[in-house]
Motif scaffolding. Sequence first.
Motif, PDB file in Angstrom:
ATOM      1  N   LEU A 139       0.848  -1.204   0.000  1.00 17.93           N
ATOM      2  CA  LEU A 139       0.000   0.000   0.000  1.00 17.93           C
ATOM      3  C   LEU A 139       0.878   1.246   0.000  1.00 17.93           C
ATOM      4  O   LEU A 139       0.593   2.230  -0.694  1.00 17.93           O
ATOM      5  N   GLN A 140       1.973   1.173   0.766  1.00 20.25           N
ATOM      6  CA  GLN A 140       2.887   2.312   0.829  1.00 20.25           C
ATOM      7  C   GLN A 140       3.445   2.617  -0.571  1.00 20.25           C
ATOM      8  O   GLN A 140       3.496   3.769  -1.003  1.00 20.25           O
ATOM      9  N   ALA A 141       3.839   1.533  -1.271  1.00 22.86           N
ATOM     10  CA  ALA A 141       4.389   1.719  -2.625  1.00 22.86           C
ATOM     11  C   ALA A 141       3.353   2.353  -3.545  1.00 22.86           C
ATOM     12  O   ALA A 141       3.662   3.261  -4.327  1.00 22.86           O
ATOM     13  N   VAL A 142       2.114   1.876  -3.439  1.00 19.61           N
ATOM     14  CA  VAL A 142       1.067   2.428  -4.303  1.00 19.61           C
ATOM     15  C   VAL A 142       0.777   3.891  -3.961  1.00 19.61           C
ATOM     16  O   VAL A 142       0.567   4.718  -4.845  1.00 19.61           O
ATOM     17  N   ARG A 143       0.799   4.202  -2.648  1.00 21.43           N
ATOM     18  CA  ARG A 143       0.578   5.610  -2.264  1.00 21.43           C
ATOM     19  C   ARG A 143       1.657   6.495  -2.893  1.00 21.43           C
ATOM     20  O   ARG A 143       1.400   7.589  -3.339  1.00 21.43           O
ATOM     21  N   ASN A 144       2.894   5.957  -2.959  1.00 25.10           N
ATOM     22  CA  ASN A 144       3.997   6.740  -3.513  1.00 25.10           C
ATOM     23  C   ASN A 144       3.942   6.832  -5.034  1.00 25.10           C
ATOM     24  O   ASN A 144       4.231   7.875  -5.610  1.00 25.10           O
ATOM     25  N   PHE A 145       3.636   5.695  -5.680  1.00 27.89           N
ATOM     26  CA  PHE A 145       3.814   5.643  -7.141  1.00 27.89           C
ATOM     27  C   PHE A 145       2.527   5.704  -7.952  1.00 27.89           C
ATOM     28  O   PHE A 145       2.567   5.923  -9.159  1.00 27.89           O
ATOM     29  N   VAL A 146       1.391   5.432  -7.322  1.00 31.16           N
ATOM     30  CA  VAL A 146       0.123   5.516  -8.068  1.00 31.16           C
ATOM     31  C   VAL A 146      -0.886   6.322  -7.240  1.00 31.16           C
ATOM     32  O   VAL A 146      -1.856   5.774  -6.709  1.00 31.16           O
ATOM     33  N   PRO A 147      -0.690   7.614  -7.160  1.00 27.65           N
ATOM     34  CA  PRO A 147      -1.559   8.402  -6.286  1.00 27.65           C
ATOM     35  C   PRO A 147      -3.030   8.374  -6.715  1.00 27.65           C
ATOM     36  O   PRO A 147      -3.925   8.648  -5.916  1.00 27.65           O
ATOM     37  N   GLU A 148      -3.275   8.022  -7.989  1.00 28.10           N
ATOM     38  CA  GLU A 148      -4.666   7.990  -8.477  1.00 28.10           C
ATOM     39  C   GLU A 148      -5.443   6.826  -7.867  1.00 28.10           C
ATOM     40  O   GLU A 148      -6.676   6.828  -7.857  1.00 28.10           O
ATOM     41  N   ALA A 149      -4.739   5.792  -7.414  1.00 25.95           N
ATOM     42  CA  ALA A 149      -5.433   4.587  -6.937  1.00 25.95           C
ATOM     43  C   ALA A 149      -5.870   4.734  -5.483  1.00 25.95           C
ATOM     44  O   ALA A 149      -5.256   5.457  -4.696  1.00 25.95           O
ATOM     45  N   MET A 150      -6.930   4.014  -5.128  1.00 25.38           N
ATOM     46  CA  MET A 150      -7.341   3.919  -3.725  1.00 25.38           C
ATOM     47  C   MET A 150      -6.756   2.628  -3.159  1.00 25.38           C
ATOM     48  O   MET A 150      -6.213   1.811  -3.908  1.00 25.38           O
ATOM     49  N   TRP A 151      -6.884   2.435  -1.865  1.00 25.63           N
ATOM     50  CA  TRP A 151      -6.283   1.237  -1.271  1.00 25.63           C
ATOM     51  C   TRP A 151      -7.028   0.833  -0.018  1.00 25.63           C
ATOM     52  O   TRP A 151      -7.739   1.617   0.585  1.00 25.63           O
ATOM     53  N   LYS A 152      -6.874  -0.415   0.328  1.00 28.38           N
ATOM     54  CA  LYS A 152      -7.487  -0.951   1.548  1.00 28.38           C
ATOM     55  C   LYS A 152      -6.566  -2.037   2.068  1.00 28.38           C
ATOM     56  O   LYS A 152      -6.069  -2.857   1.296  1.00 28.38           O
TER      57      LYS A 152
ATOM     58  N   SER B 241     -11.403  -7.675   6.511  1.00 26.88           N
ATOM     59  CA  SER B 241     -12.200  -8.680   5.801  1.00 26.88           C
ATOM     60  C   SER B 241     -13.593  -8.190   5.426  1.00 26.88           C
ATOM     61  O   SER B 241     -14.023  -8.338   4.278  1.00 26.88           O
ATOM     62  N   GLN B 242     -14.266  -7.618   6.404  1.00 26.76           N
ATOM     63  CA  GLN B 242     -15.653  -7.208   6.175  1.00 26.76           C
ATOM     64  C   GLN B 242     -15.736  -6.140   5.076  1.00 26.76           C
ATOM     65  O   GLN B 242     -16.519  -6.267   4.133  1.00 26.76           O
ATOM     66  N   GLY B 243     -14.851  -5.143   5.210  1.00 25.93           N
ATOM     67  CA  GLY B 243     -14.830  -4.049   4.234  1.00 25.93           C
ATOM     68  C   GLY B 243     -14.523  -4.561   2.840  1.00 25.93           C
ATOM     69  O   GLY B 243     -15.131  -4.132   1.849  1.00 25.93           O
ATOM     70  N   ILE B 244     -13.600  -5.509   2.771  1.00 28.87           N
ATOM     71  CA  ILE B 244     -13.196  -6.041   1.453  1.00 28.87           C
ATOM     72  C   ILE B 244     -14.357  -6.797   0.818  1.00 28.87           C
ATOM     73  O   ILE B 244     -14.669  -6.612  -0.361  1.00 28.87           O
ATOM     74  N   GLU B 245     -15.012  -7.635   1.614  1.00 29.43           N
ATOM     75  CA  GLU B 245     -16.120  -8.418   1.044  1.00 29.43           C
ATOM     76  C   GLU B 245     -17.254  -7.514   0.558  1.00 29.43           C
ATOM     77  O   GLU B 245     -17.851  -7.761  -0.485  1.00 29.43           O
ATOM     78  N   THR B 246     -17.505  -6.465   1.299  1.00 30.18           N
ATOM     79  CA  THR B 246     -18.553  -5.530   0.866  1.00 30.18           C
ATOM     80  C   THR B 246     -18.153  -4.888  -0.466  1.00 30.18           C
ATOM     81  O   THR B 246     -18.948  -4.812  -1.407  1.00 30.18           O
TER      82      THR B 246
END
Length: 497
Positions: free
Chosen positions: A286-299, A304-309
Amino acid sequence: MKVSKGELIREIDKYSIEKLGIPSIILMENAALGVVKHLMLNEKEYYVVICGRGNNGGDALAVTRHLIAAGKKVSVFSIGLNPMSKDCGVNHDILCNMGVKITNISNVEDIEFLRDSIIRSDVVVDGIFGIGLKREVRGVYDLAITVINETSKKTISIDVPSGFSGDTGEVFGNCIKASKTITFETYKRGFLNYGSHEYTGEVVIEKIGIPDFVVDKYHNKEFFLERKFIQKKTKERALYSHKGNYGHVMVIAGSEGMTGASTIATKAAVKSGAGLTTLISCEDALQAVRNFVPEAMWKKNDDSQGIETLMGKVNSIAIGPGLGKSNETLNNVKRVLKNTDGTIVIDADAINVLEGKTNLLKEAKGNVIITPHPGEMARLTGMEIKKIQSDRIEIAKEFAREYGVIVVLKGYNTIITNGEVSYINPTGNGAMANGGMGDCLTGIIASLCAQGYSPMDASCIGVYAHGECGDKVSEHKFVVTATDIIDNISKTIKELT
Ligand SMILES: NC(=O)C1=CN([C@@H]2O[C@H](COP(=O)(O)OP(=O)(O)OC[C@H]3O[C@@H](n4cnc5c(N)ncnc54)[C@H](O)[C@@H]3O)[C@@H](O)[C@H]2O)[C@@H](O)CC1
Ligand SMILES: Nc1ncnc2c1ncn2[C@@H]1O[C@H](COP(=O)(O)OP(=O)(O)O)[C@@H](O)[C@H]1O
Ligand SMILES: [K+]
């Protein structure tokens, strides 16, 4: 462009002759005219034509007549002692009536005469065997093929290089190495095999006057992907559109030490046009994505619950790159198959954990695309890589049919199949053979699925564009990396709309 085995040609030939009443000699004449177009009549003067005794030899004898009519010097050799096929005999008799000398090759001295003629010639036309070759090439045939390969400046093969199986791509003992092969009606399946280019050279398809509906009647729906076909499917983005129109991709990828794969897949999804992209992963990724793909969201992957929803809401899920082969990965695959009715793109470790558990694929709620390279396909099917590579289309098709999925079997000439229709991709090159390239493709395909393309269209467009992008970058680069693709994929897709 249609692809087929030789049996299709025999069926359409039979239908055209028996049901449409087209005399077989007309088909042979059309075949010959198709070949003559590629014999460089404006530049070359002296031709050696070598004929077998079947219809391939008949084509070559008809070619000879046209070369003579065009004022060329031609030496004709007939090889073997089998009885001639009917139409071969007709063309043989016509040449005899014209007073053309046909030299028989039946022993070693004849082979030396053939060698002398080839040395003096500009072009050799190979009509020894076509799709009727049944067994190992031996004796004078073997010697003649060796002499042609040793001495010819330019060899043009009729239908298939003699000695080559158009069905399987096998070489029957010895085989002509052509600069060009003029094949009829369809691209032969065997030409797809790795290494076949060494024998076929450039492949050109000529129609021989069989109507399309006859070919379609028997054709088993295997096609080469063509640019214009992809262009027709790839849509421009509408003026009044907003991010909600282009879907939401979930990427489940990356683990400690393998954060690059998740960054690549996520960035590829963003760069190929998804409205929204969310990465599910461990903290490092997630840290790498925050640095290199700022357009993306992350979780974070522990919610578990949030992901399944979220799984129930997204349009597509890409799962596998850099996940590691673990029980946790297997559980994630099961969860995705159960919880989303969007399209699921299964790659890398998500494929590896399915070894021995492929039946899970049958429980998927949504459409499934799996994108194995030959090594992953071998693990999945329990076959050896060599076996996979020797029959790529059939093995991919069978798997797709059995599990109700789309298979994208990667590598040179990637196969895309749902078991009914199959496409072979011509784009891509060896400069792309390096780590991360597949992760990038996974992100692209999932992104196109989220944007509303059908799983089959998304796979075809994704594979074609990924390869075309690699081809363009490789024009001035020795190696093309996933980052190069990510930087250029948006431009490539735009050019395809
Ligand atoms: N639509 C069509 O089907 C058309 C096919 N045409 C041509 O016809 C070809 C197929 O003709 P055929 O079915 O007659 O087959 P081929 O001409 O390919 O070869 C068959 C001949 O080779 C002999 N043979 C096979 N394997 C051998 C071996 N290892 N050693 C020695 N002899 C061997 C056979 O006994 C037979 O005489 C095609 O490749 C194409 O060039 C064209 O005439 C146009 C129409
Ligand atoms: N020689 C080649 N010709 C065409 N495409 C290639 C070639 N080498 C690699 N590719 C493409 O690059 C990608 C590599 O995928 P993969 O092997 O899964 O890489 P990784 O697992 O490292 O991400 C595939 O899409 C493949 O088709
Ligand atoms: K041939």
